[in-house]
Scaffold this motif. Sequence first.
Motif, short mmCIF file in Angstrom:
data_model
loop_
_atom_site.label_atom_id
_atom_site.label_comp_id
_atom_site.label_asym_id
_atom_site.label_seq_id
_atom_site.Cartn_x
_atom_site.Cartn_y
_atom_site.Cartn_z
N CYS A 58 75.53 -53.46 30.25
CA CYS A 58 75.24 -54.91 29.91
C CYS A 58 74.98 -55.58 31.17
CB CYS A 58 76.35 -55.52 29.32
SG CYS A 58 77.90 -55.68 30.27
N GLN A 61 76.90 -58.83 31.65
CA GLN A 61 77.02 -59.95 30.82
C GLN A 61 78.10 -59.85 29.83
OE1 GLN A 61 74.43 -62.56 31.07
NE2 GLN A 61 73.98 -61.34 32.82
N ILE A 63 77.92 -58.65 26.97
CA ILE A 63 77.37 -58.50 25.73
C ILE A 63 76.22 -57.67 25.65
CG2 ILE A 63 78.43 -60.61 24.82
CD1 ILE A 63 75.51 -61.94 25.50
N LYS A 64 75.76 -57.05 24.49
CA LYS A 64 74.83 -56.33 24.39
C LYS A 64 73.91 -56.79 23.04
CE LYS A 64 74.33 -52.03 25.27
NZ LYS A 64 74.54 -50.50 25.38
N ILE A 65 72.65 -56.65 23.07
CA ILE A 65 71.94 -57.06 21.93
C ILE A 65 71.35 -55.62 21.18
CG2 ILE A 65 69.79 -58.16 21.26
CD1 ILE A 65 71.90 -60.14 22.47
N GLN A 77 68.24 -59.08 14.85
CA GLN A 77 68.84 -59.08 16.21
C GLN A 77 70.01 -59.48 16.41
OE1 GLN A 77 66.23 -60.08 19.59
NE2 GLN A 77 67.74 -61.54 20.02
N GLN A 79 74.12 -59.81 18.21
CA GLN A 79 74.73 -59.98 19.57
C GLN A 79 76.30 -59.49 19.40
OE1 GLN A 79 74.39 -63.15 22.33
NE2 GLN A 79 76.59 -63.41 22.27
N THR A 80 76.60 -58.42 20.20
CA THR A 80 77.97 -57.71 20.20
C THR A 80 78.55 -57.66 21.66
OG1 THR A 80 79.34 -55.86 19.16
CG2 THR A 80 77.02 -55.42 20.03
N SER A 81 79.94 -57.47 21.50
CA SER A 81 80.74 -57.22 22.75
C SER A 81 80.51 -55.88 23.31
CB SER A 81 82.14 -57.35 22.65
OG SER A 81 82.84 -57.10 23.69
N CYS A 82 79.98 -55.72 24.60
CA CYS A 82 79.54 -54.43 25.13
C CYS A 82 80.93 -53.35 25.23
CB CYS A 82 79.46 -54.55 26.52
SG CYS A 82 78.88 -53.04 27.48
#
Length: 294
Positions: A58, A61, A63-65, A77, A79-82
């Motif tokens: 990530c 960050q 987070i990952k998209i 789209q 957004q989630t925790s890496c």
Amino acid sequence: GERGERRGKDVGHALPVTLEDLYNGKSKKLSLNKQVICSKCNGSGSKKAGKSSVCAECRGQGIKIIIRQLGPGMVQQMQTSCPNCKGEGTAVDPKDRCPQCSGNRVVSEKKILEVHVEKGMKHNEKITFSREGDQHPDIKIPGDVIIVLQEKKHEVFERNGQDLEMSKTITLREALCGFSFPLQHLDGRILLVKSQPGEIIRPGQIKAIPNEGMPKHRNPFDKGQLLIKFEIEMPESLSEADRAALEKVLPAPTRMEIEYNPADCEECFLHKHEAPAGGGPREGRGGGRSKSVV
């Protein structure tokens, strides 16, 4: 300044205190566990000096998209925790992890705080230890540790602002003829509490002793009052001799609710009230009127 810089969360801890502590002042030690930056790796989480701990998945960050296909020409789209760094933004290869903190970048440390309870402080009053909260490499300024005073119930006194309140039961003789009794105060002094000569105390009457209440915070020589509420313990019965003696010294009754002729009256005597079995309603409430006087 602290504006714009990432700051840690404040942590609250309850500290039980007695009324004596709040009256006299006291220092108390409080043991806490807090997170501090690992001294071995300086918060990098890696045993290799200079090794970056930024998560490669990530890019730090946390987070990952994720792009999800919903249909032809339609995508969503999200957004989630890496999952690689669990949202921390840092991840150290298992073989490179610092042996002291296991790659967590922080370790748990025991901290002893000395809490100064000052004279006149109150229930729920807060004492703040600035920047004594958990540390983290990503946090510039640790949060505060906030100690919240919790006053314990006292056997004799109850606090009401700056005043102290208590109850005292005395006999009918003491109420009419005077009394004195010793009272141990919160600082260990013994007060000899005395009624005024010739004074009669009535049931529920409140009397005050000036300057024997709680000290004012930051001005402990300014104190409230000690308020004593008196209850009168009545005798169960009187002998004929005692009754006759009282009738001689006490004033005769002068007030009658209604005019009456004794020859036209039905005489009845008062008896001890017995509560009904089964916890039902008391006699004389709700239903019909009671014929007997109890």
